[in-house]
Design an enzyme around this catalytic site. Sequence first.
Site, PDB file in Angstrom:
ATOM      1  N   SER A 183      37.504  75.919  51.079  1.00  0.00           N
ATOM      2  CA  SER A 183      37.815  75.865  52.504  1.00  0.00           C
ATOM      3  C   SER A 183      36.538  75.789  53.319  1.00  0.00           C
ATOM      4  O   SER A 183      35.751  74.867  53.145  1.00  0.00           O
ATOM      5  CB  SER A 183      38.693  77.069  52.880  1.00  0.00           C
ATOM      6  OG  SER A 183      39.148  76.969  54.210  1.00  0.00           O
ATOM      7  N   HIS A 197      44.888  75.289  57.044  1.00  0.00           N
ATOM      8  CA  HIS A 197      45.250  74.213  56.115  1.00  0.00           C
ATOM      9  C   HIS A 197      46.742  73.891  56.158  1.00  0.00           C
ATOM     10  O   HIS A 197      47.372  73.623  55.135  1.00  0.00           O
ATOM     11  CB  HIS A 197      44.783  74.554  54.690  1.00  0.00           C
ATOM     12  CG  HIS A 197      43.308  74.800  54.610  1.00  0.00           C
ATOM     13  ND1 HIS A 197      42.394  73.794  54.785  1.00  0.00           N
ATOM     14  CD2 HIS A 197      42.600  75.931  54.441  1.00  0.00           C
ATOM     15  CE1 HIS A 197      41.176  74.303  54.711  1.00  0.00           C
ATOM     16  NE2 HIS A 197      41.268  75.594  54.505  1.00  0.00           N
TER      17      HIS A 197
END
Length: 304
Positions: free
Chosen positions: A87, A190
């Site tokens: 991430s 996300h």
Amino acid sequence: MILLASPGQGAQTPGFLQPWLEIPGVADRLAWWSAVTGLDLVRFGTTADAEEIRDTAVAQPLLVAAALAAYEVLYEDAAPDAVAGHSVGELAAAAIAGVLTPETALVLVRERGRAMAEAAAVTETGMTAVLGGDTEEVLASIDKHGLTPANVNGAGQVVAAGTLERLARFADEPPAKARLRPLQVAGAFHTEHMEPAVGTLARLTLGAPVADPRATLLQNRDGAVVSSGRDFLARLVDQVSAPVRWDACMATMRDLGITAIIELPPAGTLTGLARRELKGVELVALKSPADLDKARELIKAHAS
């Protein structure tokens, strides 16, 4: 072949940067990066409490700065064989691979954190780790409750994300043989909830200085090795609203013949996944400067 891994949001803990400040030059570096980010990174990494560093706009720059500071201590001016970030850790990975300068990475993570925090403020959302259970059944249950598998981490771990209301219903009816653990993050990262942040970053990155990677660089969308810096940056922007496929990254690590992994601070999460998924790969979680000698020995032993 050795890989450096940079963790993502949720790995931070209060005071985790304190021991690193004892290394000459680290405090000065963090003071400079504090000016770049507009945040007191030293304070946030030492005396701030868990709630303060849970703030997306704080956590993301803090994590990237911590990873880069430890990398510079460990490698000085050299580059590892391969690098990957989970991430927001992808921004640290991009800087380590030479795609971005540290300052460019920190400007982007500053704006990424702000944009994602703003997007998260629109609707009450969150993320819950699902540990164990049959992966297909877990994914089906996530879909049934209108949630998104925001992180597919491998080693029996999937992260569900969406509105708090839907996460509550999911908790009331968990997948068979699975344990649920709410994550200390401030939104459904996300997922589609982050689309506004994608647009903000897409406009900002058009003028960002970018180079092609000097190390093998893996990307979260599908675990692919990306050889174009500009392509990696575009993928990184899109990834804000797309699931992280760390399981695919680990599959690529296996295919590449990675023999050792060092996880940058705040370390532990990614080496934990690798321990269960990548049998035979040597691991070092660089949790504090006390782990530096072990990491250096590993680098020497696995030099390609």
